[in-house]
Design a protein around this motif. Structure first.
Motif, PDB file in Angstrom:
ATOM      1  N   PHE A  67      12.030  12.527  22.215  1.00 55.10           N
ATOM      2  CA  PHE A  67      10.980  11.559  21.934  1.00 55.10           C
ATOM      3  C   PHE A  67      10.531  11.738  20.492  1.00 55.10           C
ATOM      4  O   PHE A  67       9.954  12.766  20.132  1.00 55.10           O
ATOM      5  CB  PHE A  67       9.795  11.762  22.878  1.00 55.10           C
ATOM      6  CG  PHE A  67      10.120  11.520  24.320  1.00 55.10           C
ATOM      7  CD1 PHE A  67      10.021  10.247  24.869  1.00 55.10           C
ATOM      8  CD2 PHE A  67      10.546  12.565  25.132  1.00 55.10           C
ATOM      9  CE1 PHE A  67      10.333  10.019  26.193  1.00 55.10           C
ATOM     10  CE2 PHE A  67      10.858  12.349  26.460  1.00 55.10           C
ATOM     11  CZ  PHE A  67      10.756  11.080  27.002  1.00 55.10           C
ATOM     12  N   LYS A  68      10.801  10.716  19.676  1.00 49.82           N
ATOM     13  CA  LYS A  68      10.405  10.762  18.267  1.00 49.82           C
ATOM     14  C   LYS A  68       8.956  10.308  18.123  1.00 49.82           C
ATOM     15  O   LYS A  68       8.511   9.381  18.801  1.00 49.82           O
ATOM     16  CB  LYS A  68      11.309   9.872  17.420  1.00 49.82           C
ATOM     17  CG  LYS A  68      10.993   9.889  15.934  1.00 49.82           C
ATOM     18  CD  LYS A  68      11.846   8.896  15.167  1.00 49.82           C
ATOM     19  CE  LYS A  68      11.408   8.826  13.708  1.00 49.82           C
ATOM     20  NZ  LYS A  68      10.003   8.352  13.569  1.00 49.82           N
ATOM     21  N   TYR A  69       8.233  10.954  17.229  1.00 50.90           N
ATOM     22  CA  TYR A  69       6.867  10.534  16.937  1.00 50.90           C
ATOM     23  C   TYR A  69       6.891   9.177  16.231  1.00 50.90           C
ATOM     24  O   TYR A  69       7.802   8.890  15.437  1.00 50.90           O
ATOM     25  CB  TYR A  69       6.172  11.565  16.052  1.00 50.90           C
ATOM     26  CG  TYR A  69       5.771  12.830  16.772  1.00 50.90           C
ATOM     27  CD1 TYR A  69       4.434  13.101  17.054  1.00 50.90           C
ATOM     28  CD2 TYR A  69       6.730  13.752  17.175  1.00 50.90           C
ATOM     29  CE1 TYR A  69       4.066  14.259  17.714  1.00 50.90           C
ATOM     30  CE2 TYR A  69       6.372  14.912  17.842  1.00 50.90           C
ATOM     31  CZ  TYR A  69       5.040  15.167  18.109  1.00 50.90           C
ATOM     32  OH  TYR A  69       4.677  16.309  18.771  1.00 50.90           O
ATOM     33  N   LEU A  70       5.899   8.356  16.502  1.00 47.57           N
ATOM     34  CA  LEU A  70       5.855   7.029  15.892  1.00 47.57           C
ATOM     35  C   LEU A  70       5.524   7.080  14.410  1.00 47.57           C
ATOM     36  O   LEU A  70       5.967   6.226  13.636  1.00 47.57           O
ATOM     37  CB  LEU A  70       4.806   6.162  16.608  1.00 47.57           C
ATOM     38  CG  LEU A  70       5.074   5.849  18.082  1.00 47.57           C
ATOM     39  CD1 LEU A  70       3.941   5.003  18.650  1.00 47.57           C
ATOM     40  CD2 LEU A  70       6.417   5.145  18.262  1.00 47.57           C
ATOM     41  N   ASN A  71       4.760   8.094  13.992  1.00 50.69           N
ATOM     42  CA  ASN A  71       4.240   8.123  12.629  1.00 50.69           C
ATOM     43  C   ASN A  71       4.897   9.152  11.718  1.00 50.69           C
ATOM     44  O   ASN A  71       4.474   9.315  10.576  1.00 50.69           O
ATOM     45  CB  ASN A  71       2.724   8.366  12.665  1.00 50.69           C
ATOM     46  CG  ASN A  71       1.992   7.245  13.398  1.00 50.69           C
ATOM     47  OD1 ASN A  71       2.304   6.072  13.213  1.00 50.69           O
ATOM     48  ND2 ASN A  71       1.035   7.613  14.238  1.00 50.69           N
ATOM     49  N   ASN A  72       5.902   9.863  12.213  1.00 55.23           N
ATOM     50  CA  ASN A  72       6.651  10.791  11.365  1.00 55.23           C
ATOM     51  C   ASN A  72       8.032  11.018  11.978  1.00 55.23           C
ATOM     52  O   ASN A  72       8.367  10.413  12.997  1.00 55.23           O
ATOM     53  CB  ASN A  72       5.899  12.117  11.159  1.00 55.23           C
ATOM     54  CG  ASN A  72       5.610  12.832  12.471  1.00 55.23           C
ATOM     55  OD1 ASN A  72       6.515  13.170  13.219  1.00 55.23           O
ATOM     56  ND2 ASN A  72       4.319  13.052  12.753  1.00 55.23           N
ATOM     57  N   ASP A  73       8.826  11.885  11.370  1.00 55.50           N
ATOM     58  CA  ASP A  73      10.197  12.088  11.825  1.00 55.50           C
ATOM     59  C   ASP A  73      10.357  13.263  12.780  1.00 55.50           C
ATOM     60  O   ASP A  73      11.485  13.624  13.134  1.00 55.50           O
ATOM     61  CB  ASP A  73      11.123  12.285  10.615  1.00 55.50           C
ATOM     62  CG  ASP A  73      11.270  11.020   9.784  1.00 55.50           C
ATOM     63  OD1 ASP A  73      11.194   9.918  10.371  1.00 55.50           O
ATOM     64  OD2 ASP A  73      11.444  11.124   8.556  1.00 55.50           O
ATOM     65  N   ASN A  74       9.267  13.881  13.187  1.00 55.97           N
ATOM     66  CA  ASN A  74       9.368  14.989  14.131  1.00 55.97           C
ATOM     67  C   ASN A  74       9.814  14.500  15.504  1.00 55.97           C
ATOM     68  O   ASN A  74       9.577  13.346  15.876  1.00 55.97           O
ATOM     69  CB  ASN A  74       8.028  15.714  14.256  1.00 55.97           C
ATOM     70  CG  ASN A  74       7.686  16.489  12.998  1.00 55.97           C
ATOM     71  OD1 ASN A  74       8.559  17.090  12.371  1.00 55.97           O
ATOM     72  ND2 ASN A  74       6.418  16.483  12.612  1.00 55.97           N
ATOM     73  N   ILE A  75      10.446  15.395  16.241  1.00 55.57           N
ATOM     74  CA  ILE A  75      10.989  15.060  17.552  1.00 55.57           C
ATOM     75  C   ILE A  75      10.547  16.109  18.564  1.00 55.57           C
ATOM     76  O   ILE A  75      10.577  17.308  18.288  1.00 55.57           O
ATOM     77  CB  ILE A  75      12.532  15.006  17.514  1.00 55.57           C
ATOM     78  CG1 ILE A  75      12.998  13.860  16.617  1.00 55.57           C
ATOM     79  CG2 ILE A  75      13.112  14.853  18.917  1.00 55.57           C
ATOM     80  CD1 ILE A  75      14.490  13.856  16.363  1.00 55.57           C
ATOM     81  N   ASP A  76      10.127  15.654  19.733  1.00 55.42           N
ATOM     82  CA  ASP A  76       9.901  16.536  20.876  1.00 55.42           C
ATOM     83  C   ASP A  76      10.986  16.261  21.906  1.00 55.42           C
ATOM     84  O   ASP A  76      11.605  15.184  21.904  1.00 55.42           O
ATOM     85  CB  ASP A  76       8.527  16.298  21.497  1.00 55.42           C
ATOM     86  CG  ASP A  76       7.393  16.803  20.618  1.00 55.42           C
ATOM     87  OD1 ASP A  76       7.671  17.417  19.564  1.00 55.42           O
ATOM     88  OD2 ASP A  76       6.219  16.569  20.963  1.00 55.42           O
ATOM     89  N   VAL A  77      11.211  17.214  22.783  1.00 54.72           N
ATOM     90  CA  VAL A  77      12.242  17.040  23.800  1.00 54.72           C
ATOM     91  C   VAL A  77      11.695  17.428  25.161  1.00 54.72           C
ATOM     92  O   VAL A  77      10.953  18.397  25.307  1.00 54.72           O
ATOM     93  CB  VAL A  77      13.500  17.878  23.461  1.00 54.72           C
ATOM     94  CG1 VAL A  77      13.190  19.364  23.451  1.00 54.72           C
ATOM     95  CG2 VAL A  77      14.643  17.557  24.419  1.00 54.72           C
ATOM     96  N   MET A  78      12.030  16.626  26.162  1.00 52.49           N
ATOM     97  CA  MET A  78      11.750  16.969  27.552  1.00 52.49           C
ATOM     98  C   MET A  78      13.077  17.279  28.215  1.00 52.49           C
ATOM     99  O   MET A  78      14.070  16.588  28.001  1.00 52.49           O
ATOM    100  CB  MET A  78      11.036  15.823  28.267  1.00 52.49           C
ATOM    101  CG  MET A  78      10.615  16.164  29.697  1.00 52.49           C
ATOM    102  SD  MET A  78       9.515  14.915  30.456  1.00 52.49           S
ATOM    103  CE  MET A  78       7.936  15.348  29.687  1.00 52.49           C
ATOM    104  N   PHE A  79      13.079  18.349  29.017  1.00 50.07           N
ATOM    105  CA  PHE A  79      14.316  18.752  29.670  1.00 50.07           C
ATOM    106  C   PHE A  79      14.023  19.246  31.077  1.00 50.07           C
ATOM    107  O   PHE A  79      12.942  19.765  31.371  1.00 50.07           O
ATOM    108  CB  PHE A  79      15.046  19.831  28.860  1.00 50.07           C
ATOM    109  CG  PHE A  79      14.229  21.042  28.549  1.00 50.07           C
ATOM    110  CD1 PHE A  79      14.159  22.114  29.431  1.00 50.07           C
ATOM    111  CD2 PHE A  79      13.511  21.120  27.354  1.00 50.07           C
ATOM    112  CE1 PHE A  79      13.388  23.235  29.129  1.00 50.07           C
ATOM    113  CE2 PHE A  79      12.736  22.249  27.053  1.00 50.07           C
ATOM    114  CZ  PHE A  79      12.686  23.301  27.955  1.00 50.07           C
ATOM    115  N   LEU A  80      15.007  19.060  31.948  1.00 48.09           N
ATOM    116  CA  LEU A  80      14.938  19.552  33.316  1.00 48.09           C
ATOM    117  C   LEU A  80      16.208  20.334  33.614  1.00 48.09           C
ATOM    118  O   LEU A  80      17.322  19.820  33.442  1.00 48.09           O
ATOM    119  CB  LEU A  80      14.793  18.387  34.300  1.00 48.09           C
ATOM    120  CG  LEU A  80      14.686  18.762  35.778  1.00 48.09           C
ATOM    121  CD1 LEU A  80      13.379  19.491  36.069  1.00 48.09           C
ATOM    122  CD2 LEU A  80      14.819  17.520  36.674  1.00 48.09           C
TER     123      LEU A  80
END
Length: 213
Positions: A196-209
């Motif tokens: 999931f990319k942030y709308l206001n910058n280039d950082n990315i978070d990830v969800m995993f199972l």
């Protein structure tokens, strides 16, 4: 007992300030996620947890703070929820905000539950605050305590990268946490992963199972 810089920092005023700054109702949490990612936390959860049959199963959040994520799950119908949190101030606040959720004070590298006690153990923005030289101890405890699933939502990077956090060093790192799990535990397999990319910058978070084979 405080054993490292991260635990001492989060146990003190710095941690209290975080707790007061980041206490949300499920509705407020959804609004925050929509602003950050363009998608609500509830919708993220549904993408990963729907159909797993966990509504009445034991679920533990490691590093639950005031229980924002646990209250979100409770609002979605999950009713056998536990949390463990380092910071006593956050635990006390969590107990005033929650009902029917078992939240205790403790640390992620020494979880006081028996092997496989939970059907799922998860973190949300917690592994990022554990120093690389201590991360494996926490992963080991999470793996030990879950009977089946490990679920996570964390900052993402291809390699371990330290990030300055509110003017401080040695408090935040991002990496590929699902790969850390998979490399360490041959008995795990990846069920689902989404960035999931942030709308206001280039950082990315990830969800995993992940699940035990």
């Amino acid at each position: 007992m405080i054993t490292n810089l991260q635990e001492s920092t989060w146990s003190g005023q710095f941690g209290k300030d975080y707790t007061d700054r980041c206490t949300f109702t499920p509705e407020e949490l959804d609004d925050l996620y929509k602003r950050e990612y363009g998608i609500s936390r509830q919708e993220m959860n549904e993408r990963f947890l729907s159909g797993l049959g966990l509504k009445n199963k034991r679920i533990l959040e490691v590093g639950c703070n005031v229980g924002n994520q646990l209250r979100m799950l409770q609002s979605m119908g999950f009713d056998n929820l536990y949390g463990i949190e380092l910071q006593q101030y956050a635990v006390e606040k969590a107990k005033s905000l929650t009902k029917g959720i078992n939240i205790i004070q403790g640390v992620g590298d020494d979880i006081p539950f028996k092997d496989g006690y939970f059907d799922m153990v998860f973190t949300s923005g917690v592994l990022i605050h554990i120093a690389p030289d201590n991360i494996n101890r926490v992963l080991d405890e999470i793996y030990r305590c879950t009977g089946k699933y490990i679920w996570g939502f964390e900052y993402y990077a291809d390699e371990y990268t330290e990030v300055n956090y509110r003017g401080n060093s040695d408090l935040l790192w991002k990496t590929n946490f699902s790969k850390l799990y998979l490399d360490r535990f041959p008995g795990l397999e990846l069920v689902k992963e989404e960035k999931f990319k942030y709308l206001n910058n280039d950082n990315i978070d990830v969800m995993f199972l992940l699940q035990k084979k």
